[in-house]
Design a protein around this motif. Structure first.
Motif, short mmCIF file in Angstrom:
data_model
loop_
_atom_site.label_atom_id
_atom_site.label_comp_id
_atom_site.label_asym_id
_atom_site.label_seq_id
_atom_site.Cartn_x
_atom_site.Cartn_y
_atom_site.Cartn_z
N THR A 365 43.33 54.30 36.75
CA THR A 365 43.31 55.30 37.65
C THR A 365 44.71 56.11 37.67
O THR A 365 45.48 55.70 36.78
N CYS A 366 44.92 57.15 38.46
CA CYS A 366 46.36 57.80 38.42
C CYS A 366 46.94 57.72 39.88
O CYS A 366 46.42 58.69 40.59
N PRO A 367 47.56 56.47 40.28
CA PRO A 367 48.30 55.82 39.19
C PRO A 367 47.42 54.42 38.82
O PRO A 367 46.56 54.50 39.60
N GLU A 368 48.10 53.90 37.79
CA GLU A 368 47.56 52.84 37.16
C GLU A 368 47.63 51.76 38.44
O GLU A 368 48.55 51.57 39.02
N VAL A 369 46.65 50.73 38.30
CA VAL A 369 46.81 49.61 39.07
C VAL A 369 46.43 48.41 38.18
O VAL A 369 45.43 48.29 37.34
N ALA A 370 46.96 47.16 38.43
CA ALA A 370 46.69 45.95 37.56
C ALA A 370 47.04 44.68 38.37
O ALA A 370 47.95 44.63 39.49
N SER A 371 46.16 43.66 38.04
CA SER A 371 46.37 42.44 38.90
C SER A 371 46.12 41.06 37.92
O SER A 371 45.42 41.31 36.89
N VAL A 372 46.64 40.10 38.31
CA VAL A 372 46.19 38.77 37.85
C VAL A 372 46.62 37.73 38.73
O VAL A 372 47.44 37.88 39.56
N GLY A 373 45.51 36.58 38.71
CA GLY A 373 45.62 35.41 39.48
C GLY A 373 45.22 35.78 40.91
O GLY A 373 44.43 36.55 41.40
N LEU A 374 45.57 35.05 42.11
CA LEU A 374 45.36 35.11 43.40
C LEU A 374 46.15 35.96 44.34
O LEU A 374 47.23 36.58 43.84
N THR A 375 45.22 36.79 45.15
CA THR A 375 45.96 37.70 46.26
C THR A 375 46.55 36.80 47.19
O THR A 375 46.27 35.56 47.16
N GLU A 376 47.29 37.27 47.90
CA GLU A 376 47.92 36.46 48.90
C GLU A 376 46.85 35.83 49.73
O GLU A 376 46.95 34.84 50.18
N ARG A 377 45.87 36.77 50.17
CA ARG A 377 44.88 36.32 51.22
C ARG A 377 43.95 34.94 50.37
O ARG A 377 43.63 33.93 51.13
N ALA A 378 43.78 35.18 49.19
CA ALA A 378 42.95 34.01 48.36
C ALA A 378 43.95 32.70 48.34
O ALA A 378 43.43 31.51 48.33
N ALA A 379 45.43 32.90 48.00
CA ALA A 379 46.14 31.81 47.90
C ALA A 379 46.12 31.09 49.19
O ALA A 379 46.27 29.88 49.22
N ARG A 380 46.22 31.95 50.38
CA ARG A 380 46.36 30.98 51.76
C ARG A 380 45.10 30.38 51.87
O ARG A 380 45.03 29.18 52.55
N ALA A 381 43.97 31.07 51.85
CA ALA A 381 42.56 30.32 51.80
C ALA A 381 42.47 29.12 51.02
O ALA A 381 41.70 28.14 51.22
N ALA A 382 43.21 29.14 49.78
CA ALA A 382 43.09 27.86 48.90
C ALA A 382 44.07 26.71 49.43
O ALA A 382 44.17 25.61 48.99
N GLY A 383 45.08 26.94 50.56
CA GLY A 383 45.62 26.10 51.14
C GLY A 383 47.11 25.95 50.38
O GLY A 383 47.86 24.88 50.73
N LEU A 384 47.54 26.99 49.66
CA LEU A 384 48.68 27.07 49.05
C LEU A 384 49.84 27.17 50.12
O LEU A 384 49.67 27.89 50.99
#
Length: 474
Positions: A365-384
């Motif tokens: 898109t404009c702007p571009e967006v990109a990601s890798v790995g866990l979001t904050e929410r997913a990381a917390r849900a995983a108990g990290l």
């Protein structure tokens, strides 16, 4: 009946890579394809969508730099943009892709493949003739997915666009309504609005890109607004109809309004192409996703002969991850064929595991967006033990030199117990290129105090990495 070591059902990117790697390992392989070799990605998804998006991005980039801005005084040429797109897709002609298979020593059988029992695939050709292919080692299902339609009255009768029509259309619709707020919806809205369409998004949720960090959806929403796209949140289509004379489509929504457009795009997700795959012949329910282990071997089927690679296994439905799985799958088949078992008590070295924790995603898109790995929410849900670090790309010197409008956001998700990055989201200039550095950090589990020694060149947008580590306290 013809026998091969490996029978691959589906000739998209996943199927091509599995077959190629099998042949390189000394096995024989055949690919069964009912449509076009190269699959959805080559002709109706990744390649044409990015070809449609790139001209608008290039124009926006030039317009964002003083001195270049004054030279860009006209809009895009839609006809030339569509011609350029067709150069990449060949308008669905797979002659080159089919020739590549032959050159790689892979047999191509055209027709619809169905499982016909253990290690057997029945192929029905376009003329109705049938043949049986037998697999000495493995059958690999690479049939991918197809667009799903939302439960809207009349939508199956009006010739609605799906992602296929959205990337292959030969004319720019004057008015386009898009149902959805995910990647396909946002990229399509960006592409066609840059070509002159008046685009409206109907988003059932209250944000775009809901599975991402909130900053990603927020930045894309801003960009769509700059392009003149109307986004309506919390609204769903309930009934649609097309006028037989004008061909206009009327979309009735659950808030009592009606929108009139020239085309309607349904971008609400995808379903597995397994309804007519013969899954019942091997004890699996038709139409379902195919669950697999880390070598892409289908679970619940006796004999260790059936594999499923790519979108059809629902692990990480992205072309690059399908190719990654294909490499792992072919290696596993070859190792098992050679009688080399996995280490006792250990993981098989050819297993695909990154698609569980380090999946890179890029949205053009404009702007571009990109990601890798866990979001904050997913990381917390995983108990990290989570700590996040954020930094505005606007404040990076290299970004300011790159563009006069360097708005963007960077966010790291850190596992404090191990001191490593487990997730990263980037928005703004070069985001889709910068994300690979984050992918390396996540996959390599590089300690942050070691990552500090990876010095970004000045003055580049990559200097955002230095700023993030400084914000972390290093």
């Amino acid at each position: 009946m013809d026998t091969y070591d490996v029978v691959v059902v589906g000739g998209g990117p996943a199927g091509e890579v599995v077959a190629d790697r099998a042949v390189r390992a000394g096995m024989t392989a055949v690919v069964v394809e009912a449509e076009a070799v190269g699959g959805e990605c080559s002709y109706r998804a990744c390649v044409p969508s990015k070809a449609l998006l790139r001209p608008g991005a290039a124009r926006s980039a030039a317009r964002a730099v003083d001195g270049a801005r004054q030279a860009v005084t006209a809009g895009l040429d839609p006809a030339r943009v569509l011609v350029r797109r067709d150069r990449f897709t060949g308008r669905g002609d797979d002659t080159g892709q089919a020739a590549w298979l032959t050159g790689a020593g892979i047999t191509l059988v055209r027709g619809h493949g169905r499982l016909a029992g253990e290690r057997r695939v029945q192929v029905t050709g376009a003329d109705g003739t049938e043949r049986i292919l037998a697999a000495h080692r493995a059958v690999v299902v690479c049939t991918g997915t197809e667009p799903a339609l939302p439960p809207v009255e009349g939508i199956d009768r009006i010739g609605v666009w799906t992602s296929r029509q959205a990337t292959t259309a030969d004319a720019v619709p004057g008015r386009l309504v898009v149902i959805g707020g995910g990647v396909v919806a946002c990229e399509t809205a960006t592409a066609w609005s840059s070509l002159g369409s008046a685009v409206t998004l109907l988003v059932r949720d209250h944000a775009l890109l809901t599975g991402w960090e909130p900053c990603a959806g927020e930045e894309v929403l801003r960009g769509l607004g700059d392009l003149g796209v109307t986004v309506r949140f919390g609204v769903s289509a309930v009934r649609v109809a097309r006028d037989e004379d004008t061909r206009a489509v009327t979309v009735h929504t659950d808030d009592g309004t009606a929108l009139v457009c020239d085309e309607l795009l349904a971008a609400v997700g995808r379903r597995p192409r397994t309804a007519d795959l013969g899954l019942d012949r091997v004890g699996l329910p038709a139409g379902d996703w195919l669950p697999v282990d880390d070598t892409c071997r289908v679970t619940g089927v006796a004999g260790d002969w059936l594999y499923a690679v790519g979108d059809v296994n629902h692990r990480a439905p992205l072309t690059h991850m399908a190719k990654y799985q294909a490499r792992a799958c072919a290696a596993a088949i070859a190792e098992r064929a050679a009688g080399r078992p996995a280490p006792t008590g250990g993981r098989e070295p050819w297993s695909a595991e990154a698609d569980r924790f380090a999946v890179p995603q890029a949205v053009f898109t404009c702007p571009e967006v990109a990601s890798v790995g866990l979001t904050e929410r997913a990381a917390r849900a995983a108990g990290l033990a989570v700590r996040t670090v954020e930094y505005r790309v606007d404040d990076v010197a290299g970004a300011a030199l790159h563009t006069d409008d360097p708005r963007g956001h960077a966010k790291l998700v850190v596992d404090e117990t191990r001191g490593v990055v487990v997730g990263c989201t980037l928005t703004g200039p070069m985001a889709t290129e910068l994300i690979h550095a984050a992918t390396v950090a996540v996959v390599g589990e590089i300690p942050l105090d070691r990552l500090w020694h990876a010095v970004p060149a000045f003055p580049t947008v990559s200097e955002v990495w230095l700023r993030l580590l400084e914000a972390y306290g290093l």
